[in-house]
Write an enzyme that holds these catalytic residues in place. Structure first.
Site, PDB file in Angstrom:
ATOM      1  N   SER A  39       0.816  -1.211   0.000  1.00 45.39           N
ATOM      2  CA  SER A  39       0.000   0.000   0.000  1.00 45.39           C
ATOM      3  C   SER A  39       0.854   1.267   0.000  1.00 45.39           C
ATOM      4  O   SER A  39       2.001   1.260   0.442  1.00 45.39           O
ATOM      5  CB  SER A  39      -0.916   0.016   1.227  1.00 45.39           C
ATOM      6  OG  SER A  39      -1.659  -1.178   1.316  1.00 45.39           O
TER       7      SER A  39
HETATM    8  N1  SAH Z   1      -0.679  -5.177   3.940  1.00 43.68           N
HETATM    9  C1  SAH Z   1       0.089  -5.447   2.732  1.00 43.68           C
HETATM   10  C2  SAH Z   1      -0.650  -5.073   1.470  1.00 43.68           C
HETATM   11  C3  SAH Z   1      -1.641  -6.105   1.162  1.00 43.68           C
HETATM   12  S1  SAH Z   1      -2.314  -6.173  -0.477  1.00 43.68           S
HETATM   13  C4  SAH Z   1       1.451  -4.781   2.765  1.00 43.68           C
HETATM   14  O1  SAH Z   1       1.716  -4.027   3.707  1.00 43.68           O
HETATM   15  O2  SAH Z   1       2.252  -5.028   1.861  1.00 43.68           O
HETATM   16  C5  SAH Z   1      -3.694  -7.204  -0.057  1.00 43.68           C
HETATM   17  C6  SAH Z   1      -3.350  -8.625   0.291  1.00 43.68           C
HETATM   18  O3  SAH Z   1      -4.557  -9.254   0.729  1.00 43.68           O
HETATM   19  C7  SAH Z   1      -2.860  -9.456  -0.895  1.00 43.68           C
HETATM   20  O4  SAH Z   1      -1.603 -10.010  -0.594  1.00 43.68           O
HETATM   21  C8  SAH Z   1      -3.936 -10.527  -1.060  1.00 43.68           C
HETATM   22  O5  SAH Z   1      -3.434 -11.778  -1.479  1.00 43.68           O
HETATM   23  C9  SAH Z   1      -4.507 -10.610   0.342  1.00 43.68           C
HETATM   24  N2  SAH Z   1      -5.846 -11.167   0.463  1.00 43.68           N
HETATM   25  C10 SAH Z   1      -6.922 -10.986  -0.339  1.00 43.68           C
HETATM   26  N3  SAH Z   1      -7.991 -11.664   0.127  1.00 43.68           N
HETATM   27  C11 SAH Z   1      -7.580 -12.290   1.272  1.00 43.68           C
HETATM   28  C12 SAH Z   1      -8.214 -13.145   2.224  1.00 43.68           C
HETATM   29  N4  SAH Z   1      -9.495 -13.498   2.112  1.00 43.68           N
HETATM   30  N5  SAH Z   1      -7.494 -13.592   3.269  1.00 43.68           N
HETATM   31  C13 SAH Z   1      -6.175 -13.250   3.421  1.00 43.68           C
HETATM   32  N6  SAH Z   1      -5.517 -12.453   2.545  1.00 43.68           N
HETATM   33  C14 SAH Z   1      -6.214 -11.969   1.492  1.00 43.68           C
END
Ligand code: SAH
Length: 227
Positions: free
Chosen positions: A73
């Site tokens: 993000s």
């Molecule tokens: N917090 C992260 C950014 C995350 S991007 C950072 O600091 O880099 C969003 C993430 O959510 C992705 O890696 C995606 O695979 C995950 N995601 C999406 N749906 C999900 C679910 N149901 N359970 C766990 N992770 C999920």
């Protein structure tokens, strides 16, 4: 703007200088006021969470690709969500969407004990390595799971942060929140969302919109359908 930051972090550039500039211009100047959050963002090296090919963009004012179609993000959004969550040292926090591990690192730096769930198994070894590289691995436990229904076994949580876009606030996450504490989650369509701050008061929850945002979709039982 992007070119300026790229130049600062390019060959011969100084990441700590770029980090300080990010904190001043992208965070403080835009209204992030929590000094502990500003200190965390100024201390954790974001470049450790960005793939090698784009390290020079680590302090750019935007989300960046981390593989598997996912993103780390934008710095401002990480700071905003962390401020909204209002974590205290020793808090047990649930993160849904580990991605690069950067958000989890910021929470761990603030003294939270983080459990982070990620559905894309391929991202997990990298996230663990990133956290170890900055010495924050002890504060974060990462597990492969569909986190859209949270983690009832670990409830009540002192804070829940969802870093992917949900179609609505999952009731399971409301139920897993400790009384008086907060859930921060982007809610809306796949294309655009509103960052919601949900505070539990007994068996009632106050839902307050913060700001507009764009996240990759939460996939799963209480999320969107998979691609
Ligand atoms: N917090 C992260 C950014 C995350 S991007 C950072 O600091 O880099 C969003 C993430 O959510 C992705 O890696 C995606 O695979 C995950 N995601 C999406 N749906 C999900 C679910 N149901 N359970 C766990 N992770 C999920």
């Amino acid at each position: 703007m992007r070119r300026i930051f790229a130049a600062m972090t390019g060959p011969g550039g100084d990441p700590s200088q770029a980090r300080a500039a990010m904190v001043a211009r992208q965070l403080r100047d835009r209204g992030i006021t929590d000094e502990r959050v500003l200190a965390a963002m100024g201390a954790v090296p974001r470049e450790a969470f960005v793939p090698d090919a784009i390290k020079r963009d680590a302090y750019a004012d935007e989300a960046l690709p981390i593989g598997a179609g996912q993103t780390i993000s934008q710095p401002y959004m990480v700071a905003k969500m962390t401020e909204d969550l209002a974590v205290r040292p020793g808090d047990r926090v649930l993160e849904i969407g580990t991605g690069s591990g950067y958000q989890a690192a910021i929470l761990a730096w603030l003294g939270a004990e983080v459990t982070s769930l990620e559905r894309q198994a391929s991202l997990i070894p990298e996230a663990r390595a990133n956290l170890a590289a900055v010495g924050l691995e002890a504060g974060v436990t990462i597990r492969e799971a569909d986190g859209s229904l949270g983690d009832a076994a670990g409830a009540p949580w002192d804070g829940i942060i969802v870093t992917a876009a949900a179609p609505a606030v999952p009731q399971a996450l409301r139920d897993q929140l400790r009384d008086g504490r907060r859930l921060v989650i982007p809610v809306g369509s796949r294309e655009r969302q509103l960052l919601m701050v949900v505070t539990r008061h007994g068996d009632e929850w106050r839902d307050e919109p913060d700001s507009a945002c764009i996240f990759v979709p939460l996939i799963g039982a209480a999320g969107f359908d998979g691609e």
